[in-house]
Design a protein around this motif. Structure first.
Motif, PDB file in Angstrom:
ATOM      1  N   ALA A  37       0.830  -1.207   0.000  1.00 42.72           N
ATOM      2  CA  ALA A  37       0.000   0.000   0.000  1.00 42.72           C
ATOM      3  C   ALA A  37       0.862   1.254   0.000  1.00 42.72           C
ATOM      4  O   ALA A  37       0.596   2.212  -0.746  1.00 42.72           O
ATOM      5  N   ALA A  38       1.908   1.266   0.825  1.00 42.05           N
ATOM      6  CA  ALA A  38       2.783   2.443   0.898  1.00 42.05           C
ATOM      7  C   ALA A  38       3.482   2.682  -0.435  1.00 42.05           C
ATOM      8  O   ALA A  38       3.586   3.827  -0.909  1.00 42.05           O
ATOM      9  N   ASP A  97       4.091   5.408  -5.726  1.00 39.75           N
ATOM     10  CA  ASP A  97       4.141   5.234  -7.184  1.00 39.75           C
ATOM     11  C   ASP A  97       3.055   6.052  -7.882  1.00 39.75           C
ATOM     12  O   ASP A  97       3.305   6.678  -8.924  1.00 39.75           O
ATOM     13  N   SER A  98       1.847   6.040  -7.315  1.00 39.52           N
ATOM     14  CA  SER A  98       0.764   6.826  -7.924  1.00 39.52           C
ATOM     15  C   SER A  98       1.071   8.315  -7.836  1.00 39.52           C
ATOM     16  O   SER A  98       0.765   9.079  -8.760  1.00 39.52           O
ATOM     17  N   ALA A  99       1.709   8.735  -6.735  1.00 33.87           N
ATOM     18  CA  ALA A  99       2.079  10.143  -6.588  1.00 33.87           C
ATOM     19  C   ALA A  99       3.120  10.540  -7.625  1.00 33.87           C
ATOM     20  O   ALA A  99       3.052  11.628  -8.211  1.00 33.87           O
ATOM     21  N   ILE A 100       4.083   9.664  -7.861  1.00 30.55           N
ATOM     22  CA  ILE A 100       5.112   9.948  -8.872  1.00 30.55           C
ATOM     23  C   ILE A 100       4.469  10.079 -10.252  1.00 30.55           C
ATOM     24  O   ILE A 100       4.842  10.950 -11.050  1.00 30.55           O
ATOM     25  N   ASN A 101       3.485   9.239 -10.532  1.00 29.31           N
ATOM     26  CA  ASN A 101       2.793   9.314 -11.827  1.00 29.31           C
ATOM     27  C   ASN A 101       1.957  10.589 -11.947  1.00 29.31           C
ATOM     28  O   ASN A 101       1.849  11.173 -13.027  1.00 29.31           O
ATOM     29  N   LEU A 118      13.216   8.826  -3.886  1.00 30.99           N
ATOM     30  CA  LEU A 118      12.000   8.779  -3.070  1.00 30.99           C
ATOM     31  C   LEU A 118      11.664   7.335  -2.691  1.00 30.99           C
ATOM     32  O   LEU A 118      11.293   7.055  -1.544  1.00 30.99           O
ATOM     33  N   ARG A 119      11.803   6.425  -3.632  1.00 32.92           N
ATOM     34  CA  ARG A 119      11.521   5.011  -3.341  1.00 32.92           C
ATOM     35  C   ARG A 119      12.530   4.455  -2.334  1.00 32.92           C
ATOM     36  O   ARG A 119      12.183   3.646  -1.467  1.00 32.92           O
TER      37      ARG A 119
END
Length: 255
Positions: free
Chosen positions: A147-148, A153-157, A235-236
């Motif tokens: 989930a984290a 990942d969705s934020a980066i996209n 970030l990852r």
């Protein structure tokens, strides 16, 4: 006779029509005497009132409002992608949607509120996927990692849109932060997963789940605010460190 399953409303109501009728006195005079007293009375001609027109009109208004709401979201999303959130104004959205500026404010209190609603679908998807993993028997702490990483990942996209949403979640104004948390419930997702981990006996019994969820969520949101200004791989990497620190602190230690 009304068919089964349909409730017939009472007679009367908004469509009652008044009719004036002439009526003589009910007094019966003696034989040969004249009727000298007359009076008016108001009679009611009752008709069937269903209120159906009212219901249909309300339905039309709601559908029209929903259509306008979605149209504004679509226009705003396109402008955010083309110009960026910071360079897009409410006037830009109103002009592109061919509506008055006040129409936009009738649906959204601010530009940031539009960004929050656009991000809410993503969070709903992450919540549903997390629930599906838990129901399939996947360990809760493993689900938390998934989930984290999905949030980041969705934020980066999403880029600048996600950073704007993260700033709303970190607002010092409790009302704004509360509204943002309702639409983008990152903390609630983390908290629910941690409670499941406790049910699985994979958390220390002395760990306050609510506080841990709040601290970890804050770290994830802080990372999201750096989207667009920091390299995605960095970030990852930071998120992996946060997860390691979290798990080392909340899991049972072996002797």
């Amino acid at each position: 006779m009304a068919p089964d399953g349909i409730t017939v409303p009472p007679m009367g109501g908004a469509n009652v029509r008044k009719k004036r009728r002439w009526r003589r006195s009910a007094h019966t005079p003696k034989e040969g005497a004249r009727r000298t007293r007359n009076y008016w009375y108001t009679g009611y001609n009752f008709g069937y009132t269903s209120r159906m027109d009212f219901v249909i009109e309300i339905g039309r208004r709601q559908r029209k409002r929903q259509a306008m709401h979605q149209s504004l979201l679509d226009v705003a999303q396109r402008l955010f992608e083309e110009q960026g959130v910071s360079r897009t104004t409410v006037d830009d959205i109103a002009q592109a949607a061919d509506v008055a500026r006040t129409t936009v404010f009738n649906h959204f209190p601010s530009k940031e509120a539009i960004a929050l609603e656009l991000a809410s679908d993503t969070m709903q998807h992450i919540a549903e996927q997390s629930q599906a993993l838990l129901e399939s028997g996947t360990a809760a702490l493993e689900v938390l990692q998934c989930a984290a990483r999905a949030v980041l990942d969705s934020a980066i996209n999403q880029g600048e849109l996600a950073a704007a949403v993260a700033r709303e979640l970190l607002q010092s104004d409790p009302d704004r932060a509360g509204r943002a948390s309702e639409l983008v419930p990152v903390k609630h997702i983390v908290e629910a997963i941690l409670f499941q981990a406790r049910e699985e006996d994979s958390l220390r019994t002395d760990v306050p789940v609510e506080i841990v969820a709040e601290r970890f969520t804050g770290q994830v949101i802080q990372l999201v605010t750096q989207v667009g200004t920091c390299d995605a791989s960095k970030l990852r990497e930071h998120l992996s460190v946060c997860l390691d620190i979290l798990f080392n602190g909340i899991t049972e230690r072996s002797n």
